[in-house]
Design an enzyme around this catalytic site. Structure first.
Site, PDB file in Angstrom:
ATOM      1  N   HIS A 100       8.616  -4.765  14.432  1.00  0.00           N
ATOM      2  CA  HIS A 100       9.606  -3.985  15.176  1.00  0.00           C
ATOM      3  C   HIS A 100       9.159  -3.754  16.620  1.00  0.00           C
ATOM      4  O   HIS A 100       8.423  -4.575  17.164  1.00  0.00           O
ATOM      5  CB  HIS A 100       9.953  -2.703  14.426  1.00  0.00           C
ATOM      6  CG  HIS A 100      10.313  -2.966  12.998  1.00  0.00           C
ATOM      7  ND1 HIS A 100      11.469  -3.606  12.626  1.00  0.00           N
ATOM      8  CD2 HIS A 100       9.623  -2.736  11.843  1.00  0.00           C
ATOM      9  CE1 HIS A 100      11.507  -3.745  11.310  1.00  0.00           C
ATOM     10  NE2 HIS A 100      10.395  -3.234  10.809  1.00  0.00           N
TER      11      HIS A 100
ATOM     12  N   GLU B   2       7.788   3.730  11.859  1.00  0.00           N
ATOM     13  CA  GLU B   2       7.094   2.549  11.350  1.00  0.00           C
ATOM     14  C   GLU B   2       6.514   1.716  12.481  1.00  0.00           C
ATOM     15  O   GLU B   2       5.388   1.210  12.376  1.00  0.00           O
ATOM     16  CB  GLU B   2       8.040   1.688  10.511  1.00  0.00           C
ATOM     17  CG  GLU B   2       7.368   0.446   9.942  1.00  0.00           C
ATOM     18  CD  GLU B   2       8.334  -0.636   9.507  1.00  0.00           C
ATOM     19  OE1 GLU B   2       7.864  -1.761   9.226  1.00  0.00           O
ATOM     20  OE2 GLU B   2       9.554  -0.378   9.465  1.00  0.00           O
TER      21      GLU B   2
ATOM     22  N   HIS C  10       3.809  -4.459   8.512  1.00  0.00           N
ATOM     23  CA  HIS C  10       5.003  -3.644   8.324  1.00  0.00           C
ATOM     24  C   HIS C  10       4.697  -2.515   7.343  1.00  0.00           C
ATOM     25  O   HIS C  10       3.648  -2.491   6.698  1.00  0.00           O
ATOM     26  CB  HIS C  10       6.153  -4.487   7.761  1.00  0.00           C
ATOM     27  CG  HIS C  10       6.735  -5.462   8.732  1.00  0.00           C
ATOM     28  ND1 HIS C  10       7.918  -5.235   9.392  1.00  0.00           N
ATOM     29  CD2 HIS C  10       6.283  -6.667   9.160  1.00  0.00           C
ATOM     30  CE1 HIS C  10       8.180  -6.258  10.189  1.00  0.00           C
ATOM     31  NE2 HIS C  10       7.199  -7.147  10.067  1.00  0.00           N
TER      32      HIS C  10
ATOM     33  N   GLU D 143       3.463  -5.470   3.711  1.00  0.00           N
ATOM     34  CA  GLU D 143       4.122  -4.165   3.681  1.00  0.00           C
ATOM     35  C   GLU D 143       3.040  -3.184   3.217  1.00  0.00           C
ATOM     36  O   GLU D 143       2.666  -3.155   2.043  1.00  0.00           O
ATOM     37  CB  GLU D 143       5.309  -4.167   2.714  1.00  0.00           C
ATOM     38  CG  GLU D 143       6.470  -5.053   3.135  1.00  0.00           C
ATOM     39  CD  GLU D 143       7.364  -4.421   4.198  1.00  0.00           C
ATOM     40  OE1 GLU D 143       7.021  -3.329   4.702  1.00  0.00           O
ATOM     41  OE2 GLU D 143       8.406  -5.023   4.517  1.00  0.00           O
TER      42      GLU D 143
END
Length: 355
Positions: free
Chosen positions: A52, A88, A143, A228
């Site tokens: 992101h 995040e 992530h 993740e």
């Protein structure tokens, strides 16, 4: 000899901390640029992609880009937010900075998909292309997951995302089915070894989820490990990942996995592992370990030594007090762990690791 090397690094840490400032009980170091030193990863290149971005101002997140499967998907997303409020994209960025510092301390060349945590970082296909063009020995995408807009306790743990095979692009398929899966399994094993539990939700099998919809996995032509790190909807996972201590624990484990893979100690690829059952119910999470109340680090040499030591450093009221803590408690910390501690001081709090 090992003890001597550790003490030398403690002396380095102490001298560096002596020139740092403590503001509100938090260590703030002056930024230092230093060339990577020769080490176990000299000659290796790692491409880090903290997922992101800090801002999407002026960008069209819904612009359709190549998904690597003959279709399209949104250019990018904003990422999620932990139940405690931390974004995040910042969690990804902080862990990536720690991993970068640790890898550089081992001699690796590290490239980043984005230059900061305030601006734009590119669409998913652009990041995959940047990783491919870099010719990196390994790309790592960081992530953190989310299963609900609110709190969703009990669904916790990390997982690696690997692509459904075959991938239409034969070159990508060959890389991700072989070396990409080896890298993913090696990082998975390092996270487990560090005491970080694999996901108990989303159909994860031993910390691995197979998906066809991740553009990075479908497009990247160098080995990719897509992580993740935890579920930010789970209060426990969110709390750990939102702290410098938690970020450090994950960063040390990820660095260990990268080092093992690049150092020829990769886990098996086993790309024919069964696909996860999407209807599988999460298992009951293991009871969290009792929180230690003792700051004594005697006998500790792994990542478990980091949290208490950083707690003490963060509470120090002067550089001299921080120096004293490192000279006493730091003597029982292994060299690799000490590097990670320095990474916290020099990366999370605004600087770079100068060793």
């Amino acid at each position: 000899m090992a003890a001597v090397r550790v003490r030398r690094r403690v002396m380095v840490a102490a001298s560096l901390l002596a020139s740092s400032a403590l503001i509100g009980g938090v260590l703030v170091a002056s930024p230092t640029d230093a060339a990577p030193t020769a080490g176990a990863l000299t000659g290796k290149t790692v491409f880090l992609d903290p997922g992101h971005q800090g801002s999407a101002a002026g960008q069209n997140l819904s612009k359709q880009v190549n998904d690597g499967r003959g279709g399209t998907k949104d250019c990018q997303t904003t990422g999620t937010t932990a139940v405690g409020g931390k974004t995040e994209h910042t969690i990804n960025w902080e862990v990536a900075q720690l991993v970068k510092a640790a890898l550089e301390s081992k001699g690796a060349r590290v490239l980043m998909s984005r230059k900061d945590d305030t601006g734009w970082g590119g669409c998913v296909d652009e990041r995959a292309e940047a990783a491919s063009r870099s010719g990196a020995d390994l790309a790592v995408s960081l992530h953190a997951d989310s299963t609900s807009q609110g709190a969703d306790p009990g669904k916790s743990g990390f997982h690696m995302i690997v692509p459904t095979l075959p991938i239409p692009d034969k070159a990508v398929d060959a890389v991700q089915a072989g070396e990409g899966r080896k890298a993913s399994n090696t990082v998975r094993d390092a996270l487990k070894k560090a005491g970080i539990a694999p996901a108990n939700y989303g159909g994860a099998i031993d910390g691995v989820v197979t998906r066809p919809d991740i553009a990075g996995s479908n497009l990247t032509r160098v080995p990719l490990a897509f992580i993740e790190m935890g579920n930010l909807s789970d209060p426990a996972d969110a709390a750990v990942l939102s702290t410098p201590q938690g970020a450090t624990k994950y960063a040390v484990a990820i660095t260990d996995g990268i080092t093992d893979y690049l150092g020829g100690r990769a886990s098996a690829a086993n790309p024919t592992a069964p696909a996860p059952d999407p209807n599988a119910k999460p298992t009951d999470p293991a009871a969290p370990p009792a929180e230690s109340t003792s700051p004594d680090l005697s006998g500790l040499s792994g990542v478990e030594a980091i949290g208490p030591l950083i707690d003490q450093l963060a509470k120090a009221k002067s550089p001299q007090e921080a120096q004293k803590i490192l000279m006493t408690q730091g003597q029982d910390v292994s060299a690799d762990v000490l590097k990670a501690i320095l990474a916290v001081v020099y990366a999370v709090f605004g600087g770079k690791l100068p060793i």
